[in-house]
Design a protein around this motif. Structure first.
Motif, PDB file in Angstrom:
ATOM      1  N   CYS A  17       8.451  35.940  51.216  1.00 55.03           N
ATOM      2  CA  CYS A  17       8.387  37.137  50.387  1.00 55.03           C
ATOM      3  C   CYS A  17       9.050  38.256  51.184  1.00 55.03           C
ATOM      4  O   CYS A  17       8.684  38.514  52.332  1.00 55.03           O
ATOM      5  N   LEU A  18      10.024  38.903  50.583  1.00 55.32           N
ATOM      6  CA  LEU A  18      10.786  39.959  51.250  1.00 55.32           C
ATOM      7  C   LEU A  18      10.534  41.287  50.558  1.00 55.32           C
ATOM      8  O   LEU A  18      10.578  41.365  49.328  1.00 55.32           O
ATOM      9  N   GLN A  19      10.296  42.327  51.340  1.00 53.11           N
ATOM     10  CA  GLN A  19      10.168  43.674  50.799  1.00 53.11           C
ATOM     11  C   GLN A  19      11.460  44.415  51.114  1.00 53.11           C
ATOM     12  O   GLN A  19      11.859  44.511  52.276  1.00 53.11           O
ATOM     13  N   VAL A  20      12.107  44.919  50.063  1.00 48.62           N
ATOM     14  CA  VAL A  20      13.394  45.598  50.204  1.00 48.62           C
ATOM     15  C   VAL A  20      13.180  47.075  49.874  1.00 48.62           C
ATOM     16  O   VAL A  20      12.924  47.422  48.730  1.00 48.62           O
ATOM     17  N   HIS A  21      13.265  47.927  50.879  1.00 47.87           N
ATOM     18  CA  HIS A  21      12.962  49.339  50.694  1.00 47.87           C
ATOM     19  C   HIS A  21      13.964  50.046  49.791  1.00 47.87           C
ATOM     20  O   HIS A  21      13.607  50.980  49.082  1.00 47.87           O
ATOM     21  N   SER A  22      15.195  49.569  49.776  1.00 48.50           N
ATOM     22  CA  SER A  22      16.217  50.206  48.935  1.00 48.50           C
ATOM     23  C   SER A  22      16.204  49.679  47.507  1.00 48.50           C
ATOM     24  O   SER A  22      16.991  50.119  46.678  1.00 48.50           O
ATOM     25  N   GLY A  23      15.324  48.713  47.209  1.00 49.58           N
ATOM     26  CA  GLY A  23      15.236  48.145  45.871  1.00 49.58           C
ATOM     27  C   GLY A  23      16.013  46.837  45.764  1.00 49.58           C
ATOM     28  O   GLY A  23      16.938  46.578  46.519  1.00 49.58           O
ATOM     29  N   THR A  24      15.612  46.019  44.806  1.00 51.45           N
ATOM     30  CA  THR A  24      16.197  44.691  44.658  1.00 51.45           C
ATOM     31  C   THR A  24      17.345  44.649  43.658  1.00 51.45           C
ATOM     32  O   THR A  24      18.011  43.625  43.533  1.00 51.45           O
ATOM     33  N   PHE A  25      17.584  45.745  42.947  1.00 43.64           N
ATOM     34  CA  PHE A  25      18.665  45.766  41.967  1.00 43.64           C
ATOM     35  C   PHE A  25      19.998  45.512  42.664  1.00 43.64           C
ATOM     36  O   PHE A  25      20.312  46.125  43.676  1.00 43.64           O
ATOM     37  N   GLU A  78      10.570  45.418  41.560  1.00 41.14           N
ATOM     38  CA  GLU A  78      11.408  46.560  41.929  1.00 41.14           C
ATOM     39  C   GLU A  78      11.749  46.585  43.415  1.00 41.14           C
ATOM     40  O   GLU A  78      12.856  46.948  43.801  1.00 41.14           O
ATOM     41  N   ASN A  79      10.791  46.178  44.282  1.00 42.42           N
ATOM     42  CA  ASN A  79      11.058  46.243  45.721  1.00 42.42           C
ATOM     43  C   ASN A  79      10.674  44.977  46.501  1.00 42.42           C
ATOM     44  O   ASN A  79      10.630  45.003  47.724  1.00 42.42           O
ATOM     45  N   ARG A  80      10.386  43.876  45.801  1.00 39.06           N
ATOM     46  CA  ARG A  80      10.069  42.619  46.489  1.00 39.06           C
ATOM     47  C   ARG A  80      10.803  41.449  45.867  1.00 39.06           C
ATOM     48  O   ARG A  80      11.064  41.430  44.671  1.00 39.06           O
ATOM     49  N   LEU A  81      11.116  40.465  46.733  1.00 41.19           N
ATOM     50  CA  LEU A  81      11.740  39.221  46.311  1.00 41.19           C
ATOM     51  C   LEU A  81      10.922  38.045  46.815  1.00 41.19           C
ATOM     52  O   LEU A  81      10.508  38.040  47.972  1.00 41.19           O
TER      53      LEU A  81
END
Length: 81
Positions: A40-48, A73-76
């Protein structure tokens, strides 16, 4: 909810980078949990804009090809290819 993962995940907090292509800048992320089969990855700039497949770089670990299984919105949630 039924657990469908083949291997259990371990909570971690490691920094990582998503490599979309060799020439594109890498996207900073935090690895929140990890298993042999995915993460599980948290992406601070958003996953879009992050494609369905990419390479994940985590310090102290081999680079892994990933396939997105789910996104918010912010996790993959990814599986390793």
């Amino acid at each position: 909810m039924d657990e469908r993962r083949k291997s259990s995940r371990t909570r971690v907090l490691k920094s990582g980078r998503i490599a979309v292509s060799a020439k594109a800048p890498k996207i900073e992320c935090a690895v929140r949990n990890l298993s042999d089969g995915g993460a599980c990855l948290q992406v601070h700039s958003g996953t879009f804009g992050i494609p369905r497949e990419f390479e994940l770089h985590v310090e102290g670990a081999p680079n892994r090809m990933c396939r997105v299984i789910w996104r918010t919105e912010n996790r993959l949630g990814v599986s390793f290819a």
